[in-house]
Design a protein around this motif. Sequence first.
Motif, mmCIF file in Angstrom:
data_model
loop_
_atom_site.group_PDB
_atom_site.id
_atom_site.type_symbol
_atom_site.label_atom_id
_atom_site.label_comp_id
_atom_site.label_asym_id
_atom_site.label_seq_id
_atom_site.Cartn_x
_atom_site.Cartn_y
_atom_site.Cartn_z
ATOM 1 N N GLU A 82 -9.090 8.636 -4.688
ATOM 2 C CA GLU A 82 -8.998 9.839 -3.854
ATOM 3 C C GLU A 82 -7.583 9.996 -3.307
ATOM 4 O O GLU A 82 -7.033 11.108 -3.277
ATOM 5 N N LEU A 83 -7.009 8.894 -2.870
ATOM 6 C CA LEU A 83 -5.649 8.930 -2.339
ATOM 7 C C LEU A 83 -4.651 9.370 -3.405
ATOM 8 O O LEU A 83 -3.809 10.251 -3.167
ATOM 9 N N VAL A 84 -4.749 8.758 -4.570
ATOM 10 C CA VAL A 84 -3.822 9.065 -5.665
ATOM 11 C C VAL A 84 -3.989 10.514 -6.125
ATOM 12 O O VAL A 84 -3.007 11.172 -6.504
ATOM 13 N N HIS A 85 -5.216 11.022 -6.055
ATOM 14 C CA HIS A 85 -5.484 12.417 -6.434
ATOM 15 C C HIS A 85 -4.602 13.384 -5.648
ATOM 16 O O HIS A 85 -4.163 14.412 -6.175
ATOM 17 N N HIS A 86 -4.338 13.072 -4.394
ATOM 18 C CA HIS A 86 -3.556 13.958 -3.537
ATOM 19 C C HIS A 86 -2.062 13.645 -3.551
ATOM 20 O O HIS A 86 -1.289 14.351 -2.886
ATOM 21 N N LYS A 87 -1.657 12.639 -4.284
ATOM 22 C CA LYS A 87 -0.277 12.133 -4.169
ATOM 23 C C LYS A 87 0.765 13.196 -4.499
ATOM 24 O O LYS A 87 1.697 13.417 -3.718
ATOM 25 N N GLU A 88 0.630 13.856 -5.636
ATOM 26 C CA GLU A 88 1.636 14.824 -6.057
ATOM 27 C C GLU A 88 1.655 16.053 -5.162
ATOM 28 O O GLU A 88 2.731 16.571 -4.820
ATOM 29 N N ALA A 89 0.478 16.539 -4.766
ATOM 30 C CA ALA A 89 0.418 17.714 -3.887
ATOM 31 C C ALA A 89 1.050 17.408 -2.540
ATOM 32 O O ALA A 89 1.791 18.232 -1.980
ATOM 33 N N LYS A 90 0.784 16.215 -2.023
ATOM 34 C CA LYS A 90 1.387 15.831 -0.748
ATOM 35 C C LYS A 90 2.898 15.695 -0.896
ATOM 36 O O LYS A 90 3.654 16.105 -0.003
ATOM 37 N N LYS A 91 3.341 15.147 -2.011
ATOM 38 C CA LYS A 91 4.779 14.971 -2.232
ATOM 39 C C LYS A 91 5.491 16.315 -2.237
ATOM 40 O O LYS A 91 6.577 16.455 -1.641
ATOM 41 N N GLU A 92 4.893 17.316 -2.903
ATOM 42 C CA GLU A 92 5.501 18.646 -2.938
ATOM 43 C C GLU A 92 5.545 19.267 -1.551
ATOM 44 O O GLU A 92 6.531 19.914 -1.180
ATOM 45 N N PHE A 93 4.480 19.064 -0.776
ATOM 46 C CA PHE A 93 4.478 19.595 0.583
ATOM 47 C C PHE A 93 5.555 18.930 1.434
ATOM 48 O O PHE A 93 6.255 19.598 2.207
ATOM 49 N N LEU A 94 5.687 17.609 1.303
ATOM 50 C CA LEU A 94 6.694 16.890 2.083
ATOM 51 C C LEU A 94 8.109 17.338 1.721
ATOM 52 O O LEU A 94 8.995 17.378 2.595
#
Length: 330
Positions: free
Chosen positions: A311-323
Motif C-alpha cells: 500500500e505504501l509503495v503504491h502511493h510512492k510515485e504520486a507522493k513524490k510528484e506532489f512533494l
Amino acid sequence: MREFNPQILRAFGLKPKAVKRAFGSHICETNEGLKMVKTVNIPVECLLFIHSAKEHLNRQGFSNIDRFNETDYGQPYYEYNKNIYVVKNWIDGEECDFTDFDSVKWATQSLANMHVASKGMRPLESSRITNKLGLLPEAFEKHYRELTYMYKKVRKSSRWNDFDILFIKNYNDYIEDAFEAKEVMNESSYSALIKQARDEKVFCHDKFTNHNLQIAKNQMMIINFEHCCYKLPLNDLLRFYEKVMRKCEWDEKKGFEILDNYSKIKGLNDKELRVFYAMMLFPDKYWRLSNQHYNTRRHWMPKIYDVKMNELVHHKEAKKEFLKSLKRNL
C-alpha cells in the motif's frame, strides 16, 4: 467488563436512570442526558494534563470536544475499587469521512481553530506534563541509521521473503528521501519554531485522524485526547494531511487547498512550510513498517506487513510528484 456501580455517577452529581454496555464502556441515561462512563489505565497525573488541555480549549471558546465531567470535589475522575473512572457526554455521531472533501475541509478548519485555541495552556498542578517538542532532528538521524542497518542485515541474508524484496527494492528511493529530509531539517528554522512553541505553550491532539472526529448534530467533535502533548502543531497537521492525501491519491489541487484552508485560520509561514516539507519527505511509514517487521513483529501477522508495504509503495510515485510541487512553492 467490570460491573457498573451507580455510585460512580452519583459522585459526579448525576442520577442514573438506565445503563447499557457499549464500546468497552457504559452508556448511561441520567438526569443530565446520556453519559459515557469508562475506566482509564493511565496515572491520575496524566489524566490531569489531558483535563487541563480540554478545559483550556473550552475557556478559549473551542467547545466541540469530549470534556470530562467533574465530581462534586472538582476532580475529572473518580476512584472506586482501585479503578479510575471518567464521565463524558455521550456523542452519538458518525466518523468523519476522509473520502468526502467537504468533510475534509471542515476537519481542516476544526484542526486550525483547535491549534489557535491551544495557545497558552498551563496544566493543573500535579499534572504530569507531556512534552514532545524538539525531538524530530534526533529521530530523523536515529531512524536513518536504523534503515541503513536493516538494509545491510537483509542484504546479508541468504533467503528473502516477500517483505524483504519490497524493502530492498524500494530502499534507495526512501533512503535518499530520508537523507534530503535530514538536510532540509538541519538547514531549517526548526529550532526557532520550537522556541516559539515553548513560549506560546501550544499543544497537539497527536492522534488527529478520522477515528477521533465525530460529526454529531451538525458539529465536528474532536474526541479522545489521551495522547495530547506539547508539540509543534505541524505534527497534527502532518498526520491528518498524509491520511487524507492517500485517500485522494495525492491530488495536487486538493492538497494545496487543504494547506490554504488551514493557513487562513492558523497561518503557515515559509519557515513552517519548509519544516512541514521535511517532515513529509522523511519516509516515516517505511521506517516504521520495517522496524516493526524486523525488530518487533508483535502487531500483525507477517503477511499483513506485506500488504501494508505494498500500500505504501503504491502511493510512492504520486507522493513524490506532489512533494516536487510543494518544494517548488517553498
